[in-house]
Design an enzyme around this catalytic site. Structure first.
Site, PDB file in Angstrom:
ATOM      1  N   HIS A 150      41.610  13.380 -59.800  1.00  0.00           N
ATOM      2  CA  HIS A 150      40.173  13.528 -60.045  1.00  0.00           C
ATOM      3  C   HIS A 150      39.391  13.030 -58.844  1.00  0.00           C
ATOM      4  CE1 HIS A 150      40.850   9.271 -61.386  1.00  0.00           C
ATOM      5  NE2 HIS A 150      39.679   9.077 -60.799  1.00  0.00           N
ATOM      6  N   HIS A 206      39.491  12.370 -67.506  1.00  0.00           N
ATOM      7  CA  HIS A 206      38.501  12.962 -66.586  1.00  0.00           C
ATOM      8  C   HIS A 206      39.150  13.779 -65.490  1.00  0.00           C
ATOM      9  CE1 HIS A 206      39.595   9.353 -64.458  1.00  0.00           C
ATOM     10  NE2 HIS A 206      38.600   9.348 -63.594  1.00  0.00           N
ATOM     11  N   HIS A 220      35.298   8.197 -54.487  1.00  0.00           N
ATOM     12  CA  HIS A 220      36.746   8.200 -54.264  1.00  0.00           C
ATOM     13  C   HIS A 220      37.372   9.481 -54.776  1.00  0.00           C
ATOM     14  CE1 HIS A 220      36.680   6.587 -58.483  1.00  0.00           C
ATOM     15  NE2 HIS A 220      37.789   7.290 -58.614  1.00  0.00           N
ATOM     16  N   HIS A 252      41.206  -0.090 -65.884  1.00  0.00           N
ATOM     17  CA  HIS A 252      39.845   0.355 -66.187  1.00  0.00           C
ATOM     18  C   HIS A 252      39.625   0.262 -67.693  1.00  0.00           C
ATOM     19  CE1 HIS A 252      38.659   2.165 -62.423  1.00  0.00           C
ATOM     20  NE2 HIS A 252      39.632   3.024 -62.405  1.00  0.00           N
ATOM     21  N   TYR A 261      41.965   0.538 -55.823  1.00  0.00           N
ATOM     22  CA  TYR A 261      41.080   1.243 -54.895  1.00  0.00           C
ATOM     23  C   TYR A 261      41.352   0.713 -53.498  1.00  0.00           C
ATOM     24  CZ  TYR A 261      38.231   2.829 -58.826  1.00  0.00           C
ATOM     25  OH  TYR A 261      37.793   3.410 -59.975  1.00  0.00           O
ATOM     26  N   GLU A 271      41.931   6.215 -54.756  1.00  0.00           N
ATOM     27  CA  GLU A 271      42.438   5.461 -55.898  1.00  0.00           C
ATOM     28  C   GLU A 271      43.854   5.938 -56.189  1.00  0.00           C
ATOM     29  OE1 GLU A 271      40.327   6.380 -59.557  1.00  0.00           O
ATOM     30  OE2 GLU A 271      41.050   4.570 -60.541  1.00  0.00           O
TER      31      GLU A 271
HETATM   32  C1  M3P Z   1      37.214   5.400 -62.266  1.00  0.00           C
HETATM   33  C2  M3P Z   1      38.201   6.003 -63.148  1.00  0.00           C
HETATM   34  C3  M3P Z   1      32.881   3.502 -61.186  1.00  0.00           C
HETATM   35  C4  M3P Z   1      34.019   3.717 -62.065  1.00  0.00           C
HETATM   36  C5  M3P Z   1      35.123   4.302 -61.749  1.00  0.00           C
HETATM   37  C6  M3P Z   1      36.151   4.661 -62.669  1.00  0.00           C
HETATM   38  C7  M3P Z   1      32.847   3.967 -59.795  1.00  0.00           C
HETATM   39  O1  M3P Z   1      37.417   5.624 -61.002  1.00  0.00           O
HETATM   40  O2  M3P Z   1      39.101   6.659 -62.637  1.00  0.00           O
HETATM   41  O3  M3P Z   1      38.109   5.827 -64.367  1.00  0.00           O
HETATM   42  O4  M3P Z   1      31.907   2.945 -61.589  1.00  0.00           O
HETATM   43 FE    FE Z   2      38.778   7.153 -60.551  1.00  0.00          FE
END
Ligand code: M3P
Ligand code: FE
Length: 314
Positions: A150, A206, A220, A252, A261, A271
């Site tokens: 993604h 996602h 990213h 996450h 990251y 990522e």
């Molecule tokens: C992810 C993900 C931010 C959250 C990022 C989350 C930039 O990258 O893969 O779930 O707030």
């Molecule tokens: Fe991500």
């Protein structure tokens, strides 16, 4: 009619040799082509189409475009009409304009990011083939990423000026490209500002995400790994190779993924993303994260936002 998945991302890099070393030896992708202009095409071992990353050497880092693969050639005609009807100008490029790809559509999201849609890309097969395949191939290098999973795009968000490109781009993806909203972050005194969204066109949490910031850009792109062990090993590989790590292995809250990251040699954040999180479905209730719990949404263990994480991107 449907969009299948993210097909490739075209990333700007500052030094091609350093970058090829990074994507091949740290992430473990394979270089499959270099065109006359010097652009390099790369593939993950578990991907069956010709490439998923295109590197272009330019003066600044960032993303040139992101491309999604649609199910059939006729879908391109339908999407072209729907994009135009939505009021967004859309161009059609002939087969071969993007190497190894059939005809394609080119347009900008409401956020300004360039997107392409195509239906055909040369099939080459995965590294283990399709007949009685082994679970993984011999000779994997570095983190051995499976596939491009993604991308997260930063979109202009300025509530005082009533600018919210996160919400506009999200609506476009839902109304025109048939994505569905999986998770969102709502902020502001009334909790009514959509500051980040995660959208799917498949069964993963996602395929694309949007986060609000001062200017548009690439936050990213993410590469898939199976498990937490693989994410830990990826962190070891990054340390061995002196890769600049932004956030060490974590979970996450949003999407439940396991994550690291880090930055490629040009400063583009990437990522390594492990696990499938959960089975996403179009009728799944949308998960909402509130501003006071946003820290845990992003980094579930520390519950704290890392300053560089939202301010540094290309
Ligand atoms: C992810 C993900 C931010 C959250 C990022 C989350 C930039 O990258 O893969 O779930 O707030
Ligand atoms: Fe991500």
């Amino acid at each position: 009619m449907s969009v299948l998945r993210v097909g490739h991302i075209n990333i700007r890099v500052l030094d091609m040799d350093e970058s090829v070393n990074h994507y091949c030896n740290v992430l473990g992708m394979e270089m499959v082509h270099k065109d006359d202009a010097g652009n390099v095409y790369l593939k993950g071992w578990d991907e069956w189409d010709k490439y998923s990353v295109v590197l272009s050497q330019e003066e600044s880092a960032g993303m040139n475009h992101i491309a999604f693969k649609v199910k059939s050639d006729g879908d391109l005609d339908s999407y072209k009409q729907r994009i135009a009807d939505y009021g967004i100008s859309v161009e059609e490029d002939a087969a071969g304009a993007l190497p190894f790809i059939g005809r394609s559509l080119r347009f900008n999201l409401p956020s300004g990011h360039e997107m392409r849609l195509y239906a055909e890309k040369e099939f080459v097969g995965t590294a283990v083939g399709s007949t009685n395949p082994e679970p993984w191939p011999d000779g994997l290098r570095g983190a051995g990423v499976h596939w491009l999973d993604h991308a997260l795009l930063m979109c202009e968000l300025d509530p005082e000026k009533a600018v919210n490109k996160v919400a506009e781009s999200t609506q476009f993806m839902i109304d025109v490209l048939d994505f569905y909203l999986v998770e969102q972050v709502m902020v502001g005194p009334d909790g009514d500002i959509q500051a980040a969204t995660w959208l799917s066109t498949s069964n993963t949490p996602h395929d694309i995400a949007f986060v609000g910031g001062p200017v548009q850009g690439l936050h990213h792109c993410a590469f898939f790994l199976d498990s937490w062990d693989d994410v830990l090993k990826a962190a070891d590989v990054m340390s061995k190779n002196k890769v600049k790590v932004d956030v060490t292995p974590q979970r996450h809250g949003i999407t439940r993924g396991y994550t690291i990251y880090a930055f490629d040699p040009s400063g583009n954040r990437f990522e390594t993303f492990g696990g499938l999180g959960y089975l996403a479905q179009p009728d799944r209730p949308v998960t909402t994260w509130t501003e006071d719990e946003l820290g845990r949404g992003i980094f579930y263990h520390t519950g704290e936002l890392v300053e560089s994480f939202t301010s540094v991107y290309t």
